[in-house]
Enzyme design. Structure first.
Site, PDB file in Angstrom:
ATOM      1  N   SER A 172     -41.196  73.089 -47.083  1.00 10.48           N
ATOM      2  CA  SER A 172     -41.864  74.166 -47.832  1.00 10.48           C
ATOM      3  C   SER A 172     -43.209  74.533 -47.199  1.00 10.48           C
ATOM      4  O   SER A 172     -44.225  74.633 -47.892  1.00 10.48           O
ATOM      5  CB  SER A 172     -42.050  73.779 -49.301  1.00 10.48           C
ATOM      6  OG  SER A 172     -40.808  73.620 -49.942  1.00 10.48           O
ATOM      7  N   TYR A 182     -27.991  69.314 -51.565  1.00 10.97           N
ATOM      8  CA  TYR A 182     -28.010  70.778 -51.499  1.00 10.97           C
ATOM      9  C   TYR A 182     -26.633  71.355 -51.822  1.00 10.97           C
ATOM     10  O   TYR A 182     -25.716  71.320 -51.002  1.00 10.97           O
ATOM     11  CB  TYR A 182     -28.468  71.250 -50.116  1.00 10.97           C
ATOM     12  CG  TYR A 182     -29.840  70.760 -49.712  1.00 10.97           C
ATOM     13  CD1 TYR A 182     -30.755  70.288 -50.659  1.00 10.97           C
ATOM     14  CD2 TYR A 182     -30.235  70.760 -48.380  1.00 10.97           C
ATOM     15  CE1 TYR A 182     -32.008  69.834 -50.278  1.00 10.97           C
ATOM     16  CE2 TYR A 182     -31.489  70.316 -48.000  1.00 10.97           C
ATOM     17  CZ  TYR A 182     -32.369  69.851 -48.951  1.00 10.97           C
ATOM     18  OH  TYR A 182     -33.608  69.397 -48.570  1.00 10.97           O
TER      19      TYR A 182
END
Length: 317
Positions: free
Chosen positions: A182, A37
Site C-alpha cells: 500500500s 486474496y
C-alpha cells in the site's frame, strides 16, 4: 491483491490477465499474491495468466492468513502452514514458490514453530526464501534466529509511518529486504479517492481514516500533496512511490492496481528523483497526528503485530 480481493469493483479474469502480462512487458519481475486474496482466486489467476512466463518473475505468496471455515482467519500451526503451502502450489500450478511469507502473526503459536514449518517446506524444495508480514522488530529477530528471513512486508507510505518505529532499521541491520505494501495508501495518495462512496465489499469502507469526517479532513492534506506533486512534475502516485523508494536501498515498493494506465504511471516513479528539500516538505505534510482515523478496523488491527506509533489512534467497537 486488487485483481481478486479487497477493492471494488473486481476486474474480470481477462482484464486481470492483460494487466499482469503488461506488467511483465514493462519489466516488473516481482509478483506478490496470497492464499487470502479471493480465497485462492488470485493464485489461480496468476497461474492461468502468466504461468507460461514463470521463468520471467519472482513469485511470492503468503500463508497463515486465509480461509478458515469459510471466513477470514488465522492459523499459524505448522500442520496448517504445510497444508496451505501445498494448496498454494496446486493453485499456482507450480512446484516451487520463490518467497513464502507468514502473512500475519498467530499469537496462539510461537513464531519459532511457524518459521520451522517454512524451513521444512524449503528443505523439501517447495519454497525458496522465507518472509514475514506486519510483524514487529522483536518478532523479526526471533524468526531470524531460527532461519534467515529474506523479506519483511508491511504497510508504508508518506502517511503510514509505523515501520519507522523499529522494523525499517531492523531490516537494514539484518540484511532483510523491506517490502512496502500500500505505498500509495490504498489509492488515497494516488488521487483515486475523493469520497467514501465505495463499492459493495470494498475494504476501505471498514477503515476509519477512509470514511466520514476523517476522510474529509485527510483529503485537505492530500490536496496539498497533489499540489506538491504537480509542482515537482510528477503525479501523486509517482511522488508517493518515489518517497518510499528513497527510504533506503533495502526498500522495495509493491503498488497494486487494476488499471494498465495506472500501472504505467506507477512504473514512471522510477524516473522521479527527490532531493532533501522535497522529502522534508512531504514529511511536513504528514507530520505525526496530521492524518485522522485509525489505520485498521478493530478486527484487522487484532491480527497485526507491527509497532504502534506514539499516541496512535486505534479503532473502537
Amino acid at each position: 491483491m486488487s485483481l481478486s480481493h479487497a477493492y471494488a469493483p473486481i476486474p474480470s479474469a481477462d482484464q486481470g490477465a492483460a494487466l499482469l502480462n503488461k506488467a511483465l512487458d514493462l519489466g516488473i519481475t516481482h509478483f506478490d499474491t496470497a492464499a487470502l486474496y479471493g480465497f485462492g482466486a488470485n493464485e489461480r489467476l496468476l497461474a492461468s495468466a502468466i504461468g507460461h512466463r514463470r521463468a520471467d518473475y519472482v513469485l511470492a505468496s503468503k500463508c497463515v492468513l486465509g480461509e478458515v471455515n469459510g471466513k477470514r482467519g488465522l492459523d499459524g500451526r505448522p500442520e496448517a502452514i504445510a497444508a496451505s503451502i501445498d494448496a498454494s502450489l496446486e493453485r499456482l500450478q507450480t512446484d516451487h514458490i520463490d518467497l513464502m511469507y507468514l502473512h500475519r502473526l498467530d499469537r496462539n503459536v510461537p513464531i519459532e514453530e511457524s518459521v520451522g514449518a517454512l524451513v521444512r517446506a524449503k528443505e523439501a524444495g517447495k519454497i525458496g526464501a522465507l518472509g514475514l508480514s506486519e510483524m514487529s522488530a522483536e518478532t523479526v529477530r526471533r524468526a531470524h534466529a531460527v532461519h534467515p528471513i529474506a523479506a519483511l512486508q508491511t504497510e508504508y507510505s508518506p502517511m503510514v509511518r509505523n515501520p519507522e518505529v523499529a522494523v525499517l532499521e531492523t531490516c537494514r541491520e539484518l540484511g532483510i529486504a523491506f517490502v512496502a505494501f500500500s505505498p500509495v495508501a490504498r489509492g488515497l495518495l494516488a488521487d483515486r479517492i475523493r469520497s467514501d462512496a465505495y463499492g459493495e465489499g470494498d475494504l476501505r469502507s471498514q477503515f476509519p481514516r477512509y470514511s466520514g469526517d476523517n476522510l474529509r479532513h485527510n483529503l485537505a492534506i492530500v490536496d496539498a500533496f497533489n499540489a506538491l506533486a504537480a509542482e515537482l512534475g510528477s503525479t501523486p502516485a509517482q511522488l508517493s512511490l518515489a518517497w518510499v523508494l528513497s527510504r533506503g536501498a533495502h526498500v522495495i515498493a509493491i503498488p497494486g492496481t487494476t488499471s494498465i494506465a495506472h500501472l504505467e504511471e506507477d512504473v514512471g516513479a522510477t524516473d522521479v528523483v527527490l532531493n532533501d528539500a522535497a522529502i522534508a516538505r512531504i514529511d511536513a505534510l504528514f507530520a505525526p497526528g496530521a492524518i485522522r482515523g485509525a489505520r485498521y478496523s478493530v478486527a484487522a488491527q487484532a491480527q497485526v503485530g507491527t509497532e504502534l506509533l506514539p499516541n496512535e489512534e486505534l479503532a473502537s467497537d
